[in-house]
Design a protein around this motif. Sequence first.
Motif, PDB file in Angstrom:
ATOM      1  N   LYS A 129      52.645  -6.657  37.680  1.00 50.95           N
ATOM      2  CA  LYS A 129      53.339  -7.335  38.899  1.00 50.95           C
ATOM      3  C   LYS A 129      53.511  -5.983  39.581  1.00 50.95           C
ATOM      4  O   LYS A 129      54.282  -5.057  39.005  1.00 50.95           O
ATOM      5  CB  LYS A 129      54.520  -7.783  38.342  1.00 50.95           C
ATOM      6  CG  LYS A 129      55.567  -8.241  39.466  1.00 50.95           C
ATOM      7  CD  LYS A 129      56.898  -8.639  38.952  1.00 50.95           C
ATOM      8  CE  LYS A 129      57.832  -8.907  39.857  1.00 50.95           C
ATOM      9  NZ  LYS A 129      58.241  -7.507  40.642  1.00 50.95           N
ATOM     10  N   LEU A 130      53.329  -5.878  41.130  1.00 48.50           N
ATOM     11  CA  LEU A 130      53.563  -4.760  41.676  1.00 48.50           C
ATOM     12  C   LEU A 130      55.072  -4.662  41.663  1.00 48.50           C
ATOM     13  O   LEU A 130      55.826  -5.611  42.272  1.00 48.50           O
ATOM     14  CB  LEU A 130      52.896  -4.654  43.024  1.00 48.50           C
ATOM     15  CG  LEU A 130      51.217  -4.841  42.734  1.00 48.50           C
ATOM     16  CD1 LEU A 130      50.539  -4.769  44.196  1.00 48.50           C
ATOM     17  CD2 LEU A 130      50.761  -3.583  42.319  1.00 48.50           C
ATOM     18  N   PRO A 131      55.485  -3.444  41.745  1.00 45.62           N
ATOM     19  CA  PRO A 131      56.881  -3.118  41.857  1.00 45.62           C
ATOM     20  C   PRO A 131      57.413  -3.827  43.398  1.00 45.62           C
ATOM     21  O   PRO A 131      56.737  -3.444  44.163  1.00 45.62           O
ATOM     22  CB  PRO A 131      57.211  -1.796  41.756  1.00 45.62           C
ATOM     23  CG  PRO A 131      55.979  -1.150  41.224  1.00 45.62           C
ATOM     24  CD  PRO A 131      54.856  -2.059  41.589  1.00 45.62           C
ATOM     25  N   SER A 166      47.229  -8.196  40.504  1.00 44.52           N
ATOM     26  CA  SER A 166      47.360  -7.430  39.419  1.00 44.52           C
ATOM     27  C   SER A 166      46.381  -6.488  39.352  1.00 44.52           C
ATOM     28  O   SER A 166      45.063  -6.592  39.390  1.00 44.52           O
ATOM     29  CB  SER A 166      47.459  -8.302  38.350  1.00 44.52           C
ATOM     30  OG  SER A 166      47.194  -7.763  37.050  1.00 44.52           O
ATOM     31  N   GLU A 167      46.784  -5.252  39.380  1.00 48.46           N
ATOM     32  CA  GLU A 167      45.919  -4.200  38.769  1.00 48.46           C
ATOM     33  C   GLU A 167      45.167  -4.047  37.580  1.00 48.46           C
ATOM     34  O   GLU A 167      44.169  -3.772  37.239  1.00 48.46           O
ATOM     35  CB  GLU A 167      46.689  -2.766  38.859  1.00 48.46           C
ATOM     36  CG  GLU A 167      47.333  -2.197  40.489  1.00 48.46           C
ATOM     37  CD  GLU A 167      48.162  -1.150  40.355  1.00 48.46           C
ATOM     38  OE1 GLU A 167      48.480  -0.534  41.140  1.00 48.46           O
ATOM     39  OE2 GLU A 167      48.434  -0.453  39.209  1.00 48.46           O
TER      40      GLU A 167
END
Length: 103
Positions: A29-31, A40-41
């Motif tokens: 989850k990206l900040p 999602s990375e």
Amino acid sequence: MCRTKNKKNGFSRSKLLAVAKHMPPLYHKLPGEVFDIKKSEVVKWLVQQPEILNYIFNQIKGKNPYIVYNPTTGKWRGIDYVKQNGSFSNCNVCNDHMVEERD
């Protein structure tokens, strides 16, 4: 499929998943953003790994398959796929959407 015995609980694990042990630190989850699986990375990194793709494919076509192969056409399809008048049937994601089948 390559599997190894897990001494702790007796479950088998695919050796194909071992590639995940080498994943660098990544965000799922990206900040500061609402969770979006497409951003999602972690997922992006995982699907770039051939071992992960092979594992997923093997699971989907496995003992209780979700896809089947047609040796006459050389194509795979979902077990519930039914094409009627150019649209998908039995698909709650793509109902009423016109599609063009491609080779």
